[in-house]
Write an enzyme that holds these catalytic residues in place. Structure first.
Site, PDB file in Angstrom:
ATOM      1  N   HIS A  19       2.608   1.778  -3.387  1.00 47.05           N
ATOM      2  CA  HIS A  19       1.648   2.374  -4.313  1.00 47.05           C
ATOM      3  C   HIS A  19       1.482   3.873  -4.040  1.00 47.05           C
ATOM      4  CE1 HIS A  19      -2.315   2.178  -6.581  1.00 47.05           C
ATOM      5  NE2 HIS A  19      -2.537   3.251  -5.820  1.00 47.05           N
ATOM      6  N   GLU A  20       1.277   4.229  -2.779  1.00 50.95           N
ATOM      7  CA  GLU A  20       1.006   5.634  -2.450  1.00 50.95           C
ATOM      8  C   GLU A  20       2.235   6.521  -2.631  1.00 50.95           C
ATOM      9  OE1 GLU A  20      -1.891   6.546  -2.299  1.00 50.95           O
ATOM     10  OE2 GLU A  20      -2.997   4.742  -1.743  1.00 50.95           O
ATOM     11  N   THR A  55       3.293   1.035 -20.054  1.00 47.63           N
ATOM     12  CA  THR A  55       2.234   0.347 -19.317  1.00 47.63           C
ATOM     13  C   THR A  55       1.046   0.174 -20.256  1.00 47.63           C
ATOM     14  OG1 THR A  55       1.402   2.462 -18.441  1.00 47.63           O
ATOM     15  CG2 THR A  55       2.960   1.224 -17.076  1.00 47.63           C
ATOM     16  N   HIS A  84       2.366   7.537  -6.125  1.00 49.96           N
ATOM     17  CA  HIS A  84       1.551   8.738  -6.373  1.00 49.96           C
ATOM     18  C   HIS A  84       2.289  10.000  -5.918  1.00 49.96           C
ATOM     19  CE1 HIS A  84      -2.046   6.858  -7.785  1.00 49.96           C
ATOM     20  NE2 HIS A  84      -2.369   6.270  -6.641  1.00 49.96           N
ATOM     21  N   TRP A 125      -4.469   2.262 -15.011  1.00 52.47           N
ATOM     22  CA  TRP A 125      -5.557   2.276 -15.984  1.00 52.47           C
ATOM     23  C   TRP A 125      -5.972   3.686 -16.391  1.00 52.47           C
ATOM     24  CZ3 TRP A 125      -5.929   1.196 -10.868  1.00 52.47           C
ATOM     25  CH2 TRP A 125      -6.780   1.993 -10.107  1.00 52.47           C
ATOM     26  N   THR A 130       0.839  -1.200   0.000  1.00 57.01           N
ATOM     27  CA  THR A 130       0.000   0.000   0.000  1.00 57.01           C
ATOM     28  C   THR A 130       0.872   1.247   0.000  1.00 57.01           C
ATOM     29  OG1 THR A 130      -1.856  -1.088   1.115  1.00 57.01           O
ATOM     30  CG2 THR A 130      -1.733   1.303   1.294  1.00 57.01           C
ATOM     31  N   GLN A 187      -5.565  -0.428 -20.022  1.00 51.46           N
ATOM     32  CA  GLN A 187      -6.439  -1.446 -19.450  1.00 51.46           C
ATOM     33  C   GLN A 187      -7.736  -0.814 -18.982  1.00 51.46           C
ATOM     34  OE1 GLN A 187      -3.770  -2.783 -16.182  1.00 51.46           O
ATOM     35  NE2 GLN A 187      -5.404  -2.237 -14.757  1.00 51.46           N
TER      36      GLN A 187
END
Length: 301
Positions: free
Chosen positions: A205-206, A233, A209, A217, A202, A236
């Site tokens: 991922h953050e 990438t 950002h 996506w 988590t 999707q």
């Protein structure tokens, strides 16, 4: 506010609150909108110019533990497991790279970014749980103020409500709310960390950002018109959940399908194992531009 919880494998929910925060700031802060436009112009320019590598960048990190119940006051060992996971993931040293489909192995990147723990603060609060309104980032609303956001990554670990696991602020936002928030049950790999979100991904991922990565996506719901501004990438149709099986095809991206192993998807911690070279280049552009204070601090330390 919309329920944005990452509740269970396969659940069609957003578990990351970064985009709601982004949209709130766009609506409420004209300066943020201008800053984001300038940052993206700079980032696209850096991609065209292909500047030389920065070399290893070390980011000092401050962890703010904000707790109302004893279990939320996570121990130093749990903090250590999260820092170890973050460094493994950003340096491409995670042993679960063996799960990577061979077609994407050449794209997997060592981002040349490491994180060093500068301090841990502990603050007791009367707030039972926090949301994406940034109240955990202010002492006036039951949280704790950040420290030196131009030169440090500030992390808040607390109880988030509604099943939400975490959120970040993109570069260009207000310094008084800059940083990353993660719920304590998705932080690190020991203590209160709970499967299937107990490998520290988590925060990986953050922090992606926070270094200007978008969801893979492109944040257009389940359509095929979104863009994460990264060339390597695949397009999707919306996020993936749980542990998909290769190939997971959408948006006419056969034969290899969605890159669900990417840290910027919504899969379980055990299913996400890589950043791409293009994502690493985008993070490097953030360090050259809006996050350049981190480089200046490293040069003088």
């Amino acid at each position: 506010m919309t329920d944005i919880g990452r509740l269970a494998p396969g659940a069609a929910r957003d578990w990351c609150g970064t985009m709601p925060v982004h949209r709130r700031l766009l609506d409420s802060d004209p300066g943020y909108a201008r800053a984001r436009e300038e940052i993206e112009t700079f980032t696209f320019g850096a991609a065209r110019e292909e500047p030389p590598p920065l070399g290893l960048v070390t980011i000092p990190t401050i962890v703010h533990v904000v707790w109302s119940q004893a279990a939320q006051n996570i121990g130093d060992d749990q903090v250590a497991t999260q820092m170890e996971a973050l460094n493994r993931d950003f340096r491409k040293r995670n042993v679960d790279l063996v799960l990577l489909p061979s077609v994407w192995a050449p794209m997997a990147a060592d981002a040349d970014i490491e994180f060093v723990l500068a301090d841990v603060t502990r603050t007791r609060t009367d707030v039972g749980s926090f949301d994406t309104d940034d109240s955990v980032k202010s002492a006036r609303s039951g949280g704790v103020d950040p420290v030196s956001t131009d030169t440090h990554l500030n992390l808040w670990v607390c109880q988030l409500g509604g099943g939400l696991l975490g959120y970040a602020q993109f570069p260009g936002g207000p310094p008084e709310t800059d940083g990353v928030v993660v719920t304590h049950t998705a932080f690190g790999s020991s203590g209160t960390a709970t499967a299937p979100f107990d490998l520290g991904r988590t925060l990986t991922h953050e922090v992606g950002h926070w270094l200007n990565l978008r969801h893979i996506w492109g944040d257009d719901g389940d359509g095929c018109g979104g863009d994460d501004f990264v060339a390597d990438t695949p397009n999707q149709a919306g996020p993936n959940y749980g542990r998909p099986t290769y190939p997971k095809v959408s948006c006419n991206n056969a034969p290899h399908g969605d890159m669900f192993v990417n840290y910027m998807d919504y899969t379980d911690d055990a299913a996400m194992v890589m950043f791409t070279l293009g994502q690493a280049a985008r993070m490097a552009a953030a360090l050259r531009g809006p996050r350049s204070g981190l480089l200046a601090a490293a040069a003088t330390s």
